[in-house]
Design an enzyme around this catalytic site. Structure first.
Site, PDB file in Angstrom:
ATOM      1  CG  ASP A  37      -1.974  -1.014   1.186  1.00 33.53           C
ATOM      2  OD1 ASP A  37      -2.349  -1.405   0.071  1.00 33.53           O
ATOM      3  OD2 ASP A  37      -2.442  -1.443   2.257  1.00 33.53           O
ATOM      4  CG  HIS A 230      26.344   8.751 -11.575  1.00 27.22           C
ATOM      5  ND1 HIS A 230      25.636   8.343 -12.677  1.00 27.22           N
ATOM      6  CD2 HIS A 230      26.664  10.041 -11.824  1.00 27.22           C
ATOM      7  CE1 HIS A 230      25.560   9.343 -13.543  1.00 27.22           C
ATOM      8  NE2 HIS A 230      26.178  10.374 -13.049  1.00 27.22           N
ATOM      9  CG  ASP A 247      26.613  16.751  -7.794  1.00 30.49           C
ATOM     10  OD1 ASP A 247      25.737  17.629  -7.714  1.00 30.49           O
ATOM     11  OD2 ASP A 247      26.949  16.207  -8.863  1.00 30.49           O
ATOM     12  CG  ASP A 258      23.498  19.619 -10.936  1.00 31.96           C
ATOM     13  OD1 ASP A 258      24.076  19.119  -9.954  1.00 31.96           O
ATOM     14  OD2 ASP A 258      23.634  19.191 -12.100  1.00 31.96           O
ATOM     15  CG  HIS A 337      32.274  14.612 -15.901  1.00 29.12           C
ATOM     16  ND1 HIS A 337      32.254  15.973 -16.012  1.00 29.12           N
ATOM     17  CD2 HIS A 337      32.846  14.332 -14.697  1.00 29.12           C
ATOM     18  CE1 HIS A 337      32.769  16.509 -14.922  1.00 29.12           C
ATOM     19  NE2 HIS A 337      33.154  15.542 -14.115  1.00 29.12           N
ATOM     20  CG  HIS A 341      23.733  18.823 -17.162  1.00 27.11           C
ATOM     21  ND1 HIS A 341      22.695  19.289 -16.397  1.00 27.11           N
ATOM     22  CD2 HIS A 341      24.686  18.424 -16.265  1.00 27.11           C
ATOM     23  CE1 HIS A 341      22.983  19.150 -15.118  1.00 27.11           C
ATOM     24  NE2 HIS A 341      24.200  18.647 -15.003  1.00 27.11           N
ATOM     25  CG  HIS A 348      21.285  15.524 -16.346  1.00 26.19           C
ATOM     26  ND1 HIS A 348      22.152  14.555 -16.751  1.00 26.19           N
ATOM     27  CD2 HIS A 348      21.882  16.111 -15.281  1.00 26.19           C
ATOM     28  CE1 HIS A 348      23.217  14.547 -15.954  1.00 26.19           C
ATOM     29  NE2 HIS A 348      23.062  15.477 -15.045  1.00 26.19           N
ATOM     30  CD  GLU A 372      28.212  18.869 -14.071  1.00 26.62           C
ATOM     31  OE1 GLU A 372      28.474  17.964 -13.266  1.00 26.62           O
ATOM     32  OE2 GLU A 372      27.077  19.071 -14.526  1.00 26.62           O
ATOM     33  CE1 TYR A 376      35.008  13.688 -10.216  1.00 26.93           C
ATOM     34  CE2 TYR A 376      35.648  14.029 -12.519  1.00 26.93           C
ATOM     35  CZ  TYR A 376      34.826  14.323 -11.443  1.00 26.93           C
ATOM     36  OH  TYR A 376      33.842  15.260 -11.583  1.00 26.93           O
ATOM     37  NE  ARG A 394      30.438  16.807 -10.220  1.00 31.07           N
ATOM     38  CZ  ARG A 394      30.523  15.553  -9.779  1.00 31.07           C
ATOM     39  NH1 ARG A 394      31.522  14.784 -10.166  1.00 31.07           N
ATOM     40  NH2 ARG A 394      29.624  15.041  -8.947  1.00 31.07           N
ATOM     41  CD  GLU A 396      26.886  20.413 -11.145  1.00 35.85           C
ATOM     42  OE1 GLU A 396      26.962  19.664 -10.162  1.00 35.85           O
ATOM     43  OE2 GLU A 396      26.201  20.158 -12.154  1.00 35.85           O
TER      44      GLU A 396
HETATM   45  N1  GLY Z   1      24.167  16.125 -10.174  1.00 36.73           N
HETATM   46  C1  GLY Z   1      24.197  15.570 -11.455  1.00 36.73           C
HETATM   47  C2  GLY Z   1      25.109  16.287 -12.333  1.00 36.73           C
HETATM   48  O1  GLY Z   1      25.933  17.046 -11.872  1.00 36.73           O
HETATM   49  O2  GLY Z   1      25.035  16.218 -13.523  1.00 36.73           O
HETATM   50 MN    MN Z   2      25.335  18.659 -13.192  1.00 32.52          MN
HETATM   51 MN    MN Z   3      25.733  17.923  -9.980  1.00 29.70          MN
END
Ligand code: GLY
Ligand code: MN
Ligand code: MN
Length: 426
Positions: A37, A230, A247, A258, A337, A341, A348, A372, A376, A394, A396
């Site tokens: 439930d 992640h 993050d 973000d 990366h 974005h 995103h 960002e 690493y 990082r 961002e």
């Molecule tokens: N927090 C997800 C990213 O930085 O894209």
């Molecule tokens: Mn991001």
């Molecule tokens: Mn992020």
């Protein structure tokens, strides 16, 4: 606040792109069952929300574009006291008519019957292919004259790319909360023992300040945990003299933030940590400065790669010839990366990066994107100087493109070493 006028304007913009004799159906998100439930917290589908501002499930939006006129209808759940006792009051048709600027509002149970009534001469059906589910089959079945099925998502998502002043305001409000959360994290980290304790401090601020939730699962990664991009387990110890990559950003009134900050676990950066941090910070600032209309994101990407590659070469993390490292993309081992974005209703944001011809869409005033850069360096990597192993950084920020350049919407969230250290020592 997004006004009804603005939602209606968005619907008009979508309708303009539609062919005559078409019907567009957008269905609300469904409740997702967690077990028995118990349900996951409900959140409206972003494309549906973008055109309606309507937050309840069991609802739908229909755009009926005939030969001469266009009508927009909202379908909402029926008011049923027995159900409302368990899951809360519904707005119902009458109140929805008063509060939302649709041409008409009906009960969701009438959707099939109304579609059949609108269906005369209709040849094209549009719906969001991403939310195709069992609810659609009978609706499609009822629209006998339809010859083509089309995805409405790209039409809406192209609009979502450029934010209105009201949307930017909501992102700013989300960022005020996220700022408080990150600053709190900087102040309390030295007193805490586990990553999840720090996560709780951040999310406490989100909730206490009325944010719906996090915009994505928070990452609180101490030391080598930061080298898992992640990392969301957040269950390891906050070790002494390590960096913690955080993050985390709240979602406020449906808009995301973000933000990543990387802070020392005990208040002060070590010399090696500073060397790496200063490189990432320099790149973060240089790339932000490049932002203005007409610039391509791919330019921001390649420039960030050049700057990080050069910096890592100088620090002895990469070896050899700069051009070769660039050509062979060897820097990717440590910066794997993208530079950023789109961000908006989703972290995103579901907005296109290329136009219909496959060309990259240049930056334009009103777009919001993250910047960002990161480095690493895994603890097991023997090819890099020992002092740098086990560090992930990082930084961002969330940036609005303006007509003359940019506005850093997260400029007040501290990122200079001296400012982080001074908050940490309070
Ligand atoms: N927090 C997800 C990213 O930085 O894209
Ligand atoms: Mn991001
Ligand atoms: Mn992020």
């Amino acid at each position: 606040m997004i006004t009804q006028k603005e939602y209606a304007k968005r619907r008009r913009k979508v309708a303009k792109k539609l062919p005559e004799n078409s019907i567009t159906i957008l269905l609300s998100a469904t409740q997702k069952q967690r077990s028995n439930d118990t349900e996951f917290p409900y959140r409206q589908n972003s494309n549906f929300y973008y055109l309606s501002g309507f937050k309840e499930d069991d609802s739908a939006l229909v755009i009926h574009k005939g030969k001469k006129s266009t009508h927009c209808y909202l379908f909402v759940a029926k008011k049923e006291p027995a159900k409302e006792l368990w899951s809360g009051k519904r707005l119902g048709v009458e109140k929805a008519k008063a509060l939302f600027s649709f041409d008409d509002v009906f009960e969701y149970t009438q959707l099939q019957e109304k579609l059949t009534a609108f269906s005369e001469g209709i040849s094209a059906l549009f719906y969001d292919f991403k939310v195709e589910d069992a609810r659609l089959a009978p609706l499609k079945e009822g629209l006998k004259s339809v010859r083509s099925y089309n995805n409405i998502a790209p039409v809406i998502e192209a609009l979502r790319l450029v934010k209105s002043a009201a949307e930017v305001q909501l992102i700013k409000e989300a960022l005020l909360i996220t700022k408080e959360a990150h600053h709190r994290a900087m102040q309390v980290s030295k007193e805490l023992r586990y990553e999840y304790e720090l996560q709780a401090e951040l999310e406490y601020v989100f909730k206490r300040r009325g944010a719906y939730s996090d915009a994505y699962t928070s990452i609180v990664a101490c030391g080598n945990s930061a080298n898992t991009l992640h990392y969301i387990a957040n269950d390891r110890k906050l070790l002494k003299n390590r960096l913690i990559l955080i993050d985390a950003g709240c979602e406020y009134k449906y808009y995301a933030s973000d933000i990543t900050r990387t802070i020392p676990s005990r208040g002060y950066f070590t010399k090696a940590q500073k060397e790496l941090y200063e490189l990432v910070l320099r790149v973060n600032k240089e790339i932000i400065k490049m932002i203005r209309p007409k610039v391509l994101r791919s330019k921001l990407q390649s420039r960030s790669e050049e700057l990080l590659c050069k910096g890592m070469l100088e620090l002895g993390i990469l070896h050899g010839n700069f051009q070769e490292l660039m050509d062979e993309k060897l820097f990717k081992k440590y910066y794997p990366h993208g530079i950023g974005h789109w961000m908006g209703l989703d972290v995103h944001d579901e907005a296109p990066y290329k136009d219909d011809e496959g060309n990259e869409i240049p930056l334009k005033a009103g777009m919001v994107l993250t910047i960002e850069p990161g480095i690493y360096l895994d603890e097991s990597d023997k090819s890099i100087p020992k002092k740098y192993r086990g560090i992930g950084i990082r930084i961002e920020d969330d940036i609005l493109v303006t007509s003359t350049g940019y506005e850093n919407l997260s400029v007040d969230i501290v990122k200079e070493i001296k400012d982080i250290e001074s908050l940490a020592s309070l």
